[in-house]
Design a protein around this motif. Sequence first.
Motif, PDB file in Angstrom:
ATOM      1  N   ARG A   1      -3.741  -7.902  -2.623  1.00 46.57           N
ATOM      2  CA  ARG A   1      -3.272  -7.112  -1.205  1.00 46.57           C
ATOM      3  C   ARG A   1      -3.795  -5.604  -1.230  1.00 46.57           C
ATOM      4  NH1 ARG A   1       2.949  -9.220   0.141  1.00 46.57           N
ATOM      5  NH2 ARG A   1       2.188 -11.418   0.506  1.00 46.57           N
ATOM      6  N   ILE A   2      -3.807  -4.864  -2.617  1.00 47.02           N
ATOM      7  CA  ILE A   2      -4.334  -3.586  -2.627  1.00 47.02           C
ATOM      8  C   ILE A   2      -5.862  -3.748  -2.482  1.00 47.02           C
ATOM      9  CG2 ILE A   2      -4.915  -2.059  -4.504  1.00 47.02           C
ATOM     10  CD1 ILE A   2      -2.119  -1.664  -3.200  1.00 47.02           C
ATOM     11  N   SER A   3      -6.567  -4.865  -3.060  1.00 44.13           N
ATOM     12  CA  SER A   3      -7.796  -4.967  -2.847  1.00 44.13           C
ATOM     13  C   SER A   3      -8.360  -5.313  -1.118  1.00 44.13           C
ATOM     14  CB  SER A   3      -8.536  -6.140  -3.521  1.00 44.13           C
ATOM     15  OG  SER A   3      -9.818  -6.513  -3.278  1.00 44.13           O
ATOM     16  N   LEU A   4      -7.555  -5.928  -0.562  1.00 40.34           N
ATOM     17  CA  LEU A   4      -7.923  -6.263   0.692  1.00 40.34           C
ATOM     18  C   LEU A   4      -7.602  -4.727   1.511  1.00 40.34           C
ATOM     19  CD1 LEU A   4      -5.590  -9.514   1.535  1.00 40.34           C
ATOM     20  CD2 LEU A   4      -8.296  -9.088   1.802  1.00 40.34           C
TER      21      LEU A   4
ATOM     22  N   VAL B   1       0.766  -1.340  -0.066  1.00 40.43           N
ATOM     23  CA  VAL B   1       0.008  -0.165   0.016  1.00 40.43           C
ATOM     24  C   VAL B   1       0.729   1.109  -0.060  1.00 40.43           C
ATOM     25  CG1 VAL B   1      -1.818   1.502   1.329  1.00 40.43           C
ATOM     26  CG2 VAL B   1      -1.931  -1.044   0.820  1.00 40.43           C
ATOM     27  N   VAL B   2       1.879   1.270   0.855  1.00 35.38           N
ATOM     28  CA  VAL B   2       2.664   2.488   1.136  1.00 35.38           C
ATOM     29  C   VAL B   2       3.422   2.844  -0.397  1.00 35.38           C
ATOM     30  CG1 VAL B   2       4.542   3.622   2.116  1.00 35.38           C
ATOM     31  CG2 VAL B   2       2.795   2.152   3.450  1.00 35.38           C
ATOM     32  N   PRO B   3       4.045   2.072  -1.137  1.00 34.38           N
ATOM     33  CA  PRO B   3       4.632   2.398  -2.211  1.00 34.38           C
ATOM     34  C   PRO B   3       3.517   2.605  -3.539  1.00 34.38           C
ATOM     35  CG  PRO B   3       5.536   0.310  -1.731  1.00 34.38           C
ATOM     36  CD  PRO B   3       4.502   0.482  -0.879  1.00 34.38           C
ATOM     37  N   TYR B   4       2.342   1.925  -3.138  1.00 36.12           N
ATOM     38  CA  TYR B   4       1.285   2.514  -4.174  1.00 36.12           C
ATOM     39  C   TYR B   4       0.649   3.778  -4.177  1.00 36.12           C
ATOM     40  CZ  TYR B   4      -3.143   1.813  -6.655  1.00 36.12           C
ATOM     41  OH  TYR B   4      -4.444   1.979  -7.365  1.00 36.12           O
ATOM     42  N   LEU B   5       0.704   4.278  -2.759  1.00 34.87           N
ATOM     43  CA  LEU B   5       0.138   5.554  -2.426  1.00 34.87           C
ATOM     44  C   LEU B   5       1.353   6.570  -2.833  1.00 34.87           C
ATOM     45  CD1 LEU B   5      -1.453   5.030   1.172  1.00 34.87           C
ATOM     46  CD2 LEU B   5      -2.366   5.572  -0.979  1.00 34.87           C
ATOM     47  N   GLU B   6       2.335   6.212  -2.820  1.00 32.84           N
ATOM     48  CA  GLU B   6       3.656   7.123  -3.375  1.00 32.84           C
ATOM     49  C   GLU B   6       3.571   7.123  -4.795  1.00 32.84           C
ATOM     50  OE1 GLU B   6       6.997   5.110  -1.722  1.00 32.84           O
ATOM     51  OE2 GLU B   6       6.737   6.191   0.118  1.00 32.84           O
ATOM     52  N   GLY B   7       2.790   6.586  -5.570  1.00 33.94           N
ATOM     53  CA  GLY B   7       2.563   6.467  -7.290  1.00 33.94           C
ATOM     54  C   GLY B   7       3.340   5.595  -7.802  1.00 33.94           C
TER      55      GLY B   7
ATOM     56  N   ALA C   1       5.433  -5.302  -7.092  1.00 34.43           N
ATOM     57  CA  ALA C   1       5.565  -6.625  -7.217  1.00 34.43           C
ATOM     58  C   ALA C   1       6.968  -7.094  -7.299  1.00 34.43           C
ATOM     59  CB  ALA C   1       4.523  -7.164  -8.250  1.00 34.43           C
ATOM     60  N   GLU C   2       7.655  -6.466  -8.309  1.00 36.65           N
ATOM     61  CA  GLU C   2       8.940  -6.753  -8.413  1.00 36.65           C
ATOM     62  C   GLU C   2       9.800  -6.586  -7.468  1.00 36.65           C
ATOM     63  OE1 GLU C   2      10.367  -4.692 -12.401  1.00 36.65           O
ATOM     64  OE2 GLU C   2       8.800  -6.044 -13.553  1.00 36.65           O
ATOM     65  N   ALA C   3       9.752  -5.282  -6.957  1.00 34.49           N
ATOM     66  CA  ALA C   3      10.540  -4.979  -5.632  1.00 34.49           C
ATOM     67  C   ALA C   3      10.178  -5.635  -4.579  1.00 34.49           C
ATOM     68  CB  ALA C   3      10.325  -3.533  -5.539  1.00 34.49           C
TER      69      ALA C   3
END
Length: 137
Positions: free
Chosen positions: A123-126, A97-103, A110-112
């Motif tokens: 996990r984003i869906s959860l 979630v945190v990297p997703y919120l960072e853009g 997933a690669e990281a």
Amino acid sequence: MDDVVQEVFITAWRRLECLVTPEQARPWLVVIGLNRASNYRRLARHEREVFTGLAEECPEQEQDDASSPDMLLQATYGLFRLKRFLLKIGPRIRAVVVPYLEGRSIREIAEALGIKTKTAYARISLARRHLQRLALA
């Protein structure tokens, strides 16, 4: 923490005449430290952190004198709720979630993390479902 330590030594300096023998110095300092830490924790519950840098980070928005405190209050409350949400979700979901919120993109995340892209999406869906439950509560 630095402020509390400084207060301990200032208090010890002011009350140095109360110290009877040098052997009592260590437990005496420990008691002063525990009392100062207790006072700090008790008072910290009533203090609120103010984010002064929010207005500087958004220069494209006009800063109205009437709406500026309201905008700051709303932004602070939003950051508080986001922090509370991030603390409630598990570390595996938080790592996505945190990297997703960072853009970042889901593929990069997933690669990281070394997980499948579908796992990252799940996990984003959860996290979204958990956020919806939190908003309804």
